[in-house]
Structure formats: structure tokens, C-alpha cells
Motif scaffolding. Sequence first.
Motif, PDB file in Angstrom:
ATOM      1  N   VAL A  95       0.829  -1.200   0.000  1.00  0.00           N
ATOM      2  CA  VAL A  95       0.000   0.000   0.000  1.00  0.00           C
ATOM      3  C   VAL A  95       0.865   1.253   0.000  1.00  0.00           C
ATOM      4  O   VAL A  95       0.641   2.202  -0.756  1.00  0.00           O
ATOM      5  CB  VAL A  95      -0.957  -0.014   1.207  1.00  0.00           C
ATOM      6  CG1 VAL A  95      -1.696   1.322   1.324  1.00  0.00           C
ATOM      7  CG2 VAL A  95      -1.952  -1.159   1.092  1.00  0.00           C
ATOM      8  N   VAL A  96       1.897   1.273   0.864  1.00  0.00           N
ATOM      9  CA  VAL A  96       2.765   2.447   0.975  1.00  0.00           C
ATOM     10  C   VAL A  96       3.481   2.713  -0.340  1.00  0.00           C
ATOM     11  O   VAL A  96       3.537   3.862  -0.821  1.00  0.00           O
ATOM     12  CB  VAL A  96       3.780   2.247   2.121  1.00  0.00           C
ATOM     13  CG1 VAL A  96       4.859   3.335   2.081  1.00  0.00           C
ATOM     14  CG2 VAL A  96       3.072   2.273   3.465  1.00  0.00           C
ATOM     15  N   ILE A  97       4.031   1.669  -0.957  1.00  0.00           N
ATOM     16  CA  ILE A  97       4.780   1.856  -2.208  1.00  0.00           C
ATOM     17  C   ILE A  97       3.841   2.279  -3.333  1.00  0.00           C
ATOM     18  O   ILE A  97       4.197   3.123  -4.171  1.00  0.00           O
ATOM     19  CB  ILE A  97       5.542   0.567  -2.555  1.00  0.00           C
ATOM     20  CG1 ILE A  97       6.663   0.346  -1.537  1.00  0.00           C
ATOM     21  CG2 ILE A  97       6.126   0.631  -3.956  1.00  0.00           C
ATOM     22  CD1 ILE A  97       7.420  -0.937  -1.721  1.00  0.00           C
ATOM     23  N   SER A  98       2.648   1.706  -3.359  1.00  0.00           N
ATOM     24  CA  SER A  98       1.684   2.102  -4.393  1.00  0.00           C
ATOM     25  C   SER A  98       1.283   3.568  -4.239  1.00  0.00           C
ATOM     26  O   SER A  98       1.211   4.311  -5.229  1.00  0.00           O
ATOM     27  CB  SER A  98       0.449   1.211  -4.327  1.00  0.00           C
ATOM     28  OG  SER A  98       0.791  -0.145  -4.547  1.00  0.00           O
ATOM     29  N   LEU A  99       1.052   3.996  -2.991  1.00  0.00           N
ATOM     30  CA  LEU A  99       0.702   5.399  -2.764  1.00  0.00           C
ATOM     31  C   LEU A  99       1.856   6.319  -3.141  1.00  0.00           C
ATOM     32  O   LEU A  99       1.649   7.388  -3.709  1.00  0.00           O
ATOM     33  CB  LEU A  99       0.315   5.603  -1.298  1.00  0.00           C
ATOM     34  CG  LEU A  99      -1.043   5.028  -0.872  1.00  0.00           C
ATOM     35  CD1 LEU A  99      -1.241   5.204   0.633  1.00  0.00           C
ATOM     36  CD2 LEU A  99      -2.170   5.687  -1.648  1.00  0.00           C
TER      37      LEU A  99
ATOM     38  N   VAL B 218       9.934   9.448  -6.124  1.00  0.00           N
ATOM     39  CA  VAL B 218      10.330   9.032  -4.792  1.00  0.00           C
ATOM     40  C   VAL B 218      11.059   7.686  -4.818  1.00  0.00           C
ATOM     41  O   VAL B 218      11.762   7.318  -3.901  1.00  0.00           O
ATOM     42  CB  VAL B 218       9.086   8.941  -3.862  1.00  0.00           C
ATOM     43  CG1 VAL B 218       8.266   7.695  -4.171  1.00  0.00           C
ATOM     44  CG2 VAL B 218       9.501   8.953  -2.396  1.00  0.00           C
ATOM     45  N   TYR B 219      10.878   6.953  -5.914  1.00  0.00           N
ATOM     46  CA  TYR B 219      11.515   5.643  -6.008  1.00  0.00           C
ATOM     47  C   TYR B 219      13.020   5.743  -6.195  1.00  0.00           C
ATOM     48  O   TYR B 219      13.799   5.049  -5.566  1.00  0.00           O
ATOM     49  CB  TYR B 219      10.920   4.856  -7.186  1.00  0.00           C
ATOM     50  CG  TYR B 219       9.568   4.281  -6.880  1.00  0.00           C
ATOM     51  CD1 TYR B 219       9.450   3.055  -6.270  1.00  0.00           C
ATOM     52  CD2 TYR B 219       8.419   4.978  -7.205  1.00  0.00           C
ATOM     53  CE1 TYR B 219       8.215   2.519  -5.983  1.00  0.00           C
ATOM     54  CE2 TYR B 219       7.179   4.447  -6.930  1.00  0.00           C
ATOM     55  CZ  TYR B 219       7.083   3.219  -6.311  1.00  0.00           C
ATOM     56  OH  TYR B 219       5.855   2.701  -6.023  1.00  0.00           O
ATOM     57  N   LEU B 220      13.416   6.561  -7.128  1.00  0.00           N
ATOM     58  CA  LEU B 220      14.822   6.538  -7.524  1.00  0.00           C
ATOM     59  C   LEU B 220      15.106   7.688  -8.474  1.00  0.00           C
ATOM     60  O   LEU B 220      14.218   8.376  -8.944  1.00  0.00           O
ATOM     61  CB  LEU B 220      15.142   5.221  -8.246  1.00  0.00           C
ATOM     62  CG  LEU B 220      14.157   4.856  -9.371  1.00  0.00           C
ATOM     63  CD1 LEU B 220      14.856   4.919 -10.684  1.00  0.00           C
ATOM     64  CD2 LEU B 220      13.554   3.517  -9.112  1.00  0.00           C
TER      65      LEU B 220
ATOM     66  N   HIS C  84      21.997   4.436  -7.447  1.00  0.00           N
ATOM     67  CA  HIS C  84      20.848   4.428  -8.349  1.00  0.00           C
ATOM     68  C   HIS C  84      19.523   4.677  -7.630  1.00  0.00           C
ATOM     69  O   HIS C  84      18.506   4.844  -8.296  1.00  0.00           O
ATOM     70  CB  HIS C  84      20.741   3.076  -9.073  1.00  0.00           C
ATOM     71  CG  HIS C  84      21.801   2.869 -10.097  1.00  0.00           C
ATOM     72  ND1 HIS C  84      23.045   2.392  -9.785  1.00  0.00           N
ATOM     73  CD2 HIS C  84      21.797   3.078 -11.435  1.00  0.00           C
ATOM     74  CE1 HIS C  84      23.762   2.300 -10.885  1.00  0.00           C
ATOM     75  NE2 HIS C  84      23.030   2.702 -11.901  1.00  0.00           N
ATOM     76  N   VAL C  85      19.506   4.650  -6.295  1.00  0.00           N
ATOM     77  CA  VAL C  85      18.233   4.637  -5.584  1.00  0.00           C
ATOM     78  C   VAL C  85      18.160   5.758  -4.564  1.00  0.00           C
ATOM     79  O   VAL C  85      19.164   6.347  -4.169  1.00  0.00           O
ATOM     80  CB  VAL C  85      18.016   3.286  -4.873  1.00  0.00           C
ATOM     81  CG1 VAL C  85      17.994   2.155  -5.860  1.00  0.00           C
ATOM     82  CG2 VAL C  85      19.086   3.055  -3.809  1.00  0.00           C
ATOM     83  N   THR C  86      16.932   6.019  -4.130  1.00  0.00           N
ATOM     84  CA  THR C  86      16.719   6.972  -3.043  1.00  0.00           C
ATOM     85  C   THR C  86      16.502   6.191  -1.757  1.00  0.00           C
ATOM     86  O   THR C  86      16.775   4.994  -1.687  1.00  0.00           O
ATOM     87  CB  THR C  86      15.510   7.856  -3.364  1.00  0.00           C
ATOM     88  OG1 THR C  86      14.375   7.009  -3.565  1.00  0.00           O
ATOM     89  CG2 THR C  86      15.761   8.682  -4.599  1.00  0.00           C
ATOM     90  N   VAL C  87      15.976   6.871  -0.742  1.00  0.00           N
ATOM     91  CA  VAL C  87      15.835   6.252   0.576  1.00  0.00           C
ATOM     92  C   VAL C  87      14.934   5.022   0.524  1.00  0.00           C
ATOM     93  O   VAL C  87      15.251   3.984   1.112  1.00  0.00           O
ATOM     94  CB  VAL C  87      15.278   7.277   1.582  1.00  0.00           C
ATOM     95  CG1 VAL C  87      15.004   6.625   2.918  1.00  0.00           C
ATOM     96  CG2 VAL C  87      16.254   8.432   1.736  1.00  0.00           C
ATOM     97  N   LEU C  88      13.822   5.116  -0.188  1.00  0.00           N
ATOM     98  CA  LEU C  88      12.887   3.990  -0.258  1.00  0.00           C
ATOM     99  C   LEU C  88      13.538   2.755  -0.858  1.00  0.00           C
ATOM    100  O   LEU C  88      13.401   1.643  -0.335  1.00  0.00           O
ATOM    101  CB  LEU C  88      11.658   4.385  -1.080  1.00  0.00           C
ATOM    102  CG  LEU C  88      10.541   3.348  -1.173  1.00  0.00           C
ATOM    103  CD1 LEU C  88      10.015   3.005   0.205  1.00  0.00           C
ATOM    104  CD2 LEU C  88       9.432   3.835  -2.070  1.00  0.00           C
ATOM    105  N   GLY C  89      14.267   2.931  -1.943  1.00  0.00           N
ATOM    106  CA  GLY C  89      14.933   1.803  -2.568  1.00  0.00           C
ATOM    107  C   GLY C  89      16.045   1.219  -1.721  1.00  0.00           C
ATOM    108  O   GLY C  89      16.352   0.036  -1.829  1.00  0.00           O
TER     109      GLY C  89
END
Length: 298
Positions: A115-119, A127-129, A141-146
Amino acid sequence: MTYNDFLYEGYWWLSLIGGLHCIGLGLYIRHVYRDKHDNHKLLGAIFNLLALYFLTGLISKTNSPVPLPMLFILIIPVYFLQMPLLYLYCYRSLHNIHRDIRMSGHFYPALALMVVISLAFVLDANVYLNLSDDPITNLSHVTVLGAVLPALLSLQALIYFYLIIKLLNQFRGRSRRVHQDSLKDIKFRWLLVLTLAMLINWVVRTGLVILPFYFGDHVSITAQAITRLCLLLTVYVLALYGLKQITLAAYLRGRLSSKMTDPNQRPSSQQLLNAEELNYLQQILNADDTQDNPANKP
């Protein structure tokens, strides 16, 4: 063909073969090998997730509908189901739980992450990368979420391996204090081998992929191919060992059922004739000896 081309082709074939074999095992376990407690559904789901892991190796920037790092981050929450499935399979098998398999609280973290990643994707795809067509090979290649998701996945695996090993040790401790039949021993050995196989592959993947990823090193195609080869060999070993255990369990069940249903089977210590019958038989033998003795003949 260069060495890199050979590696990429080998990696592709490993992914395809591993995915197809895991799908085949999952279907066999789900529809052919049935457990009376429905635990086969959990085991089939475990192999289906392994098939998904293998098949992601077939995805490249030429056939991916979205940038590869984004696609991999969208898939990662599904992997959070793997260890809860393994734990529930071991727990239900050892405790002989008869309840139907329902939505367990162990699955809630994976659903929450989905749910969090979809939102996050809906609100802001960046926000992904830092969008790139290259696969995720290091933190640049990535941000905090990745960066957080692989760490959370490793932490979850570590916690569940601890819980499963603790569960197996408790069962082994009880089996030493009370008599356990061979069928329960077979089940325990299968769960132990399955857990150790998953643990070994987790250690290999952590050492070759996860740690280099976090230390800033480039994750080579060789390391990724080794992890898939190790997992593929593990799948073969589990399939052969599981088939052996199924055969042994069927043999033991056949022996037990034949002993319980055969009314003509007598214990070797049971006397076939009573005292009266033995006396009568002895008299007949004595009479025959008297008639055959030449001294008694006219």
C-alpha cells in the motif's frame, strides 16, 4: 561470444529453467500432493515465490514496461511473504493444526508495504529513484525507499529464521522426552532440511548481493548468477529429498495399516494350540509309534 555475453546468456537460462521448475513443483504440490491439513498450499506458495524470483532475471530494459529499478522496488513487497509462509508451514506441520488457512497477521507487513509503495508511486514517481534504465546495482541508483527495502527484507528473514529454528528445537526437545513415531521424525527432518536450505541461500545472497549493494560496490552479473545457480541446485535437492521422504512415509503408512487390518496376522509369541490339543496330538503320535514298533507286531 565474449565472456560477458556468455554470463548474461547463462544468467538468462538459469532464470528460465529455475522459474519453470519452481512453477512445476508448485503446481504438483498444490494439485497432486495433498496434505490433509492443507499445508501443501503453503508449500506450493513458497515455490511459486521462488519462481517469481527466478523469472525476474528474464526482465531487461528492452522488455520492461517501466524503468528496471522502479519495477524491482514494486516487486520487493511480494518477497516479504516468503518467510511468513515458511514459518506458518513449519508451525502448522509440527502442531498438526486442522484449521483452514486464512489471512494471518504475519502477512500484514507485506500488505502494508504494498500500500505504501503504491501510494508513493501515485503521489510522486520520483520518490523511487533517480530514474534510470540500468538495473539496481548499488546505492547510487536509488533513493531512501529503494535503499531501505532490502534492509527490511533481510531483517525480516533474520527474525523469522530465529523463530523457525527455535520452533524446531522445541519440537526436538519434546520428541526426546516422549515417544515419537517414525512419521513424525520424517516430517521433522523435512522441515529441518527445508529451513536449512532456505537459510543457506539467504546467506549466499546476503554475502554476494545485499552487502556489496550497501557497501557501494558494483553487484556483478557473476554474483547474481551464482545466487540463482545455488538456489536452482537447492530446488533440485529439495525435490529429490522430498520425493524420498514421501516414498518412505507411504511405505511406513502401508506397514502400519496392514498390521492394523490383517486379522490373520498373529504375534510370533502367541501359542497356536492350547494344552488339550497338545495332549491329544501327543496321544496320536504315541499310538503311531506303538503300531510301527516291530516288537509289538504279531
